[in-house]
Design a protein around this motif. Sequence first.
Motif, PDB file in Angstrom:
ATOM      1  N   TRP A  55      13.783 -19.182   8.538  1.00 14.22           N
ATOM      2  CA  TRP A  55      14.848 -18.250   8.155  1.00 14.22           C
ATOM      3  C   TRP A  55      14.649 -17.755   6.730  1.00 14.22           C
ATOM      4  CZ3 TRP A  55      15.871 -16.873  12.511  1.00 14.22           C
ATOM      5  CH2 TRP A  55      16.342 -17.674  13.531  1.00 14.22           C
ATOM      6  N   THR A  56      14.207 -18.639   5.852  1.00 23.65           N
ATOM      7  CA  THR A  56      13.947 -18.227   4.468  1.00 23.65           C
ATOM      8  C   THR A  56      12.830 -17.190   4.436  1.00 23.65           C
ATOM      9  OG1 THR A  56      14.660 -20.375   3.630  1.00 23.65           O
ATOM     10  CG2 THR A  56      13.270 -19.038   2.180  1.00 23.65           C
ATOM     11  N   PHE A  57      11.747 -17.464   5.164  1.00 25.25           N
ATOM     12  CA  PHE A  57      10.595 -16.558   5.207  1.00 25.25           C
ATOM     13  C   PHE A  57      11.009 -15.200   5.773  1.00 25.25           C
ATOM     14  CE2 PHE A  57       6.826 -14.791   7.326  1.00 25.25           C
ATOM     15  CZ  PHE A  57       5.943 -14.773   6.271  1.00 25.25           C
ATOM     16  N   ILE A  58      11.740 -15.205   6.880  1.00 23.23           N
ATOM     17  CA  ILE A  58      12.164 -13.952   7.503  1.00 23.23           C
ATOM     18  C   ILE A  58      13.087 -13.176   6.555  1.00 23.23           C
ATOM     19  CG2 ILE A  58      13.604 -12.993   9.352  1.00 23.23           C
ATOM     20  CD1 ILE A  58      12.312 -15.069  11.221  1.00 23.23           C
ATOM     21  N   GLY A  59      13.961 -13.870   5.855  1.00 15.44           N
ATOM     22  CA  GLY A  59      14.826 -13.212   4.881  1.00 15.44           C
ATOM     23  C   GLY A  59      14.044 -12.566   3.757  1.00 15.44           C
ATOM     24  N   GLU A  60      13.005 -13.269   3.289  1.00 16.58           N
ATOM     25  CA  GLU A  60      12.164 -12.715   2.224  1.00 16.58           C
ATOM     26  C   GLU A  60      11.410 -11.486   2.709  1.00 16.58           C
ATOM     27  OE1 GLU A  60       9.786 -16.132   1.318  1.00 16.58           O
ATOM     28  OE2 GLU A  60      11.337 -17.044   0.065  1.00 16.58           O
ATOM     29  N   ILE A  61      10.901 -11.539   3.923  1.00 14.35           N
ATOM     30  CA  ILE A  61      10.181 -10.397   4.488  1.00 14.35           C
ATOM     31  C   ILE A  61      11.132  -9.214   4.664  1.00 14.35           C
ATOM     32  CG2 ILE A  61       8.985  -9.547   6.555  1.00 14.35           C
ATOM     33  CD1 ILE A  61       7.268 -11.345   4.737  1.00 14.35           C
ATOM     34  N   ALA A  62      12.344  -9.466   5.151  1.00 20.39           N
ATOM     35  CA  ALA A  62      13.318  -8.389   5.338  1.00 20.39           C
ATOM     36  C   ALA A  62      13.667  -7.737   4.002  1.00 20.39           C
ATOM     37  CB  ALA A  62      14.577  -8.928   6.013  1.00 20.39           C
ATOM     38  N   GLU A  63      13.825  -8.557   2.980  1.00 22.04           N
ATOM     39  CA  GLU A  63      14.139  -8.021   1.650  1.00 22.04           C
ATOM     40  C   GLU A  63      12.991  -7.162   1.124  1.00 22.04           C
ATOM     41  OE1 GLU A  63      14.918  -9.816  -2.797  1.00 22.04           O
ATOM     42  OE2 GLU A  63      15.616 -10.976  -1.079  1.00 22.04           O
ATOM     43  N   THR A  64      11.777  -7.631   1.294  1.00 17.67           N
ATOM     44  CA  THR A  64      10.602  -6.874   0.852  1.00 17.67           C
ATOM     45  C   THR A  64      10.493  -5.556   1.617  1.00 17.67           C
ATOM     46  OG1 THR A  64       9.443  -8.920   0.309  1.00 17.67           O
ATOM     47  CG2 THR A  64       8.088  -6.956   0.587  1.00 17.67           C
ATOM     48  N   ALA A  65      10.740  -5.597   2.918  1.00 14.03           N
ATOM     49  CA  ALA A  65      10.671  -4.374   3.731  1.00 14.03           C
ATOM     50  C   ALA A  65      11.718  -3.368   3.276  1.00 14.03           C
ATOM     51  CB  ALA A  65      10.853  -4.726   5.201  1.00 14.03           C
ATOM     52  N   GLN A  66      12.923  -3.836   2.947  1.00 17.50           N
ATOM     53  CA  GLN A  66      13.964  -2.931   2.455  1.00 17.50           C
ATOM     54  C   GLN A  66      13.564  -2.295   1.127  1.00 17.50           C
ATOM     55  OE1 GLN A  66      17.397  -5.458   2.350  1.00 17.50           O
ATOM     56  NE2 GLN A  66      18.028  -4.924   4.426  1.00 17.50           N
ATOM     57  N   GLU A  67      12.974  -3.091   0.246  1.00 22.79           N
ATOM     58  CA  GLU A  67      12.520  -2.552  -1.044  1.00 22.79           C
ATOM     59  C   GLU A  67      11.434  -1.519  -0.846  1.00 22.79           C
ATOM     60  OE1 GLU A  67      11.341  -5.870  -3.469  1.00 22.79           O
ATOM     61  OE2 GLU A  67      13.363  -6.715  -3.483  1.00 22.79           O
ATOM     62  N   ASP A  68      10.495  -1.795   0.060  1.00 24.72           N
ATOM     63  CA  ASP A  68       9.425  -0.837   0.340  1.00 24.72           C
ATOM     64  C   ASP A  68       9.983   0.463   0.906  1.00 24.72           C
ATOM     65  OD1 ASP A  68       7.537  -2.616  -0.573  1.00 24.72           O
ATOM     66  OD2 ASP A  68       6.839  -3.210   1.422  1.00 24.72           O
ATOM     67  N   ALA A  69      10.952   0.351   1.813  1.00 28.14           N
ATOM     68  CA  ALA A  69      11.564   1.548   2.400  1.00 28.14           C
ATOM     69  C   ALA A  69      12.287   2.357   1.326  1.00 28.14           C
ATOM     70  CB  ALA A  69      12.527   1.136   3.511  1.00 28.14           C
ATOM     71  N   ARG A  70      12.970   1.669   0.425  1.00 33.79           N
ATOM     72  CA  ARG A  70      13.676   2.355  -0.663  1.00 33.79           C
ATOM     73  C   ARG A  70      12.686   3.099  -1.557  1.00 33.79           C
ATOM     74  NH1 ARG A  70      14.147   0.968  -5.649  1.00 33.79           N
ATOM     75  NH2 ARG A  70      13.619  -1.195  -5.290  1.00 33.79           N
ATOM     76  N   ARG A  71      11.570   2.446  -1.880  1.00 30.43           N
ATOM     77  CA  ARG A  71      10.545   3.096  -2.717  1.00 30.43           C
ATOM     78  C   ARG A  71       9.950   4.315  -2.019  1.00 30.43           C
ATOM     79  NH1 ARG A  71       8.283  -2.400  -3.641  1.00 30.43           N
ATOM     80  NH2 ARG A  71       9.447  -3.210  -5.386  1.00 30.43           N
ATOM     81  N   ARG A  72       9.667   4.182  -0.713  1.00 29.92           N
ATOM     82  CA  ARG A  72       9.123   5.332   0.024  1.00 29.92           C
ATOM     83  C   ARG A  72      10.108   6.484   0.016  1.00 29.92           C
ATOM     84  NH1 ARG A  72       7.498   1.322   3.509  1.00 29.92           N
ATOM     85  NH2 ARG A  72       9.200   1.770   4.945  1.00 29.92           N
ATOM     86  N   LYS A  73      11.382   6.176   0.181  1.00 31.78           N
ATOM     87  CA  LYS A  73      12.423   7.219   0.178  1.00 31.78           C
ATOM     88  C   LYS A  73      12.494   7.890  -1.183  1.00 31.78           C
ATOM     89  CE  LYS A  73      17.298   7.971   1.108  1.00 31.78           C
ATOM     90  NZ  LYS A  73      18.578   7.370   1.466  1.00 31.78           N
ATOM     91  N   GLU A  74      12.438   7.092  -2.258  1.00 33.54           N
ATOM     92  CA  GLU A  74      12.486   7.657  -3.612  1.00 33.54           C
ATOM     93  C   GLU A  74      11.272   8.530  -3.878  1.00 33.54           C
ATOM     94  OE1 GLU A  74      12.802   4.306  -6.213  1.00 33.54           O
ATOM     95  OE2 GLU A  74      14.919   3.980  -5.750  1.00 33.54           O
ATOM     96  N   ARG A  75      10.106   8.114  -3.436  1.00 33.68           N
ATOM     97  CA  ARG A  75       8.900   8.930  -3.634  1.00 33.68           C
ATOM     98  C   ARG A  75       9.004  10.229  -2.882  1.00 33.68           C
ATOM     99  NH1 ARG A  75       5.046   3.993  -3.227  1.00 33.68           N
ATOM    100  NH2 ARG A  75       5.742   4.148  -1.100  1.00 33.68           N
ATOM    101  N   GLY A  76       9.598  10.173  -1.678  1.00 34.59           N
ATOM    102  CA  GLY A  76       9.778  11.394  -0.895  1.00 34.59           C
ATOM    103  C   GLY A  76      10.731  12.361  -1.554  1.00 34.59           C
ATOM    104  N   GLN A  77      11.764  11.853  -2.188  1.00 35.80           N
ATOM    105  CA  GLN A  77      12.739  12.707  -2.859  1.00 35.80           C
ATOM    106  C   GLN A  77      12.192  13.272  -4.156  1.00 35.80           C
ATOM    107  OE1 GLN A  77      16.194  10.225  -3.291  1.00 35.80           O
ATOM    108  NE2 GLN A  77      16.859  10.527  -1.189  1.00 35.80           N
ATOM    109  N   ASN A  78      11.280  12.539  -4.781  1.00 42.98           N
ATOM    110  CA  ASN A  78      10.691  13.000  -6.043  1.00 42.98           C
ATOM    111  C   ASN A  78       9.487  13.898  -5.819  1.00 42.98           C
ATOM    112  OD1 ASN A  78      12.567  11.554  -7.515  1.00 42.98           O
ATOM    113  ND2 ASN A  78      11.274   9.740  -7.637  1.00 42.98           N
ATOM    114  N   GLY A  79       9.093  14.069  -4.549  1.00 42.06           N
ATOM    115  CA  GLY A  79       7.971  14.953  -4.249  1.00 42.06           C
ATOM    116  C   GLY A  79       6.620  14.368  -4.570  1.00 42.06           C
ATOM    117  N   LYS A  80       6.533  13.053  -4.680  1.00 37.66           N
ATOM    118  CA  LYS A  80       5.234  12.419  -4.978  1.00 37.66           C
ATOM    119  C   LYS A  80       4.527  12.016  -3.717  1.00 37.66           C
ATOM    120  CE  LYS A  80       6.565  10.660  -9.466  1.00 37.66           C
ATOM    121  NZ  LYS A  80       6.717   9.515 -10.299  1.00 37.66           N
TER     122      LYS A  80
END
Length: 80
Positions: A55-80
């Motif tokens: 459960w700890t591992f899955i939680g860490e992976i989920a958190e990392t995936a959310q951060e990656d998705a947020r970064r991809r979204k920000e890059r898309g909005q910034n036109g990079k």
Amino acid sequence: AGCGEAESEGIPFFLSVKIGSLSDIKDARKSCIRAARYSNTPLPTLYSMKLSRLWTFIGEIAETAQEDARRRKERGQNGK
């Protein structure tokens, strides 16, 4: 309290590790598959973990995936 005591009191045996029903086991399997794909970790490695560590591992992976998705979204909005 032993396993028999918990069962006789109507307390699900795996409640302490977030398994309360058959559907929880199915959801845990799906979570393992998603975590394995995302982290490139072999499924047998996840299946061999103690549930509390899993459960700890899955939680860490989920958190990392959310951060990656947020970064991809920000890059898309910034036109990079």
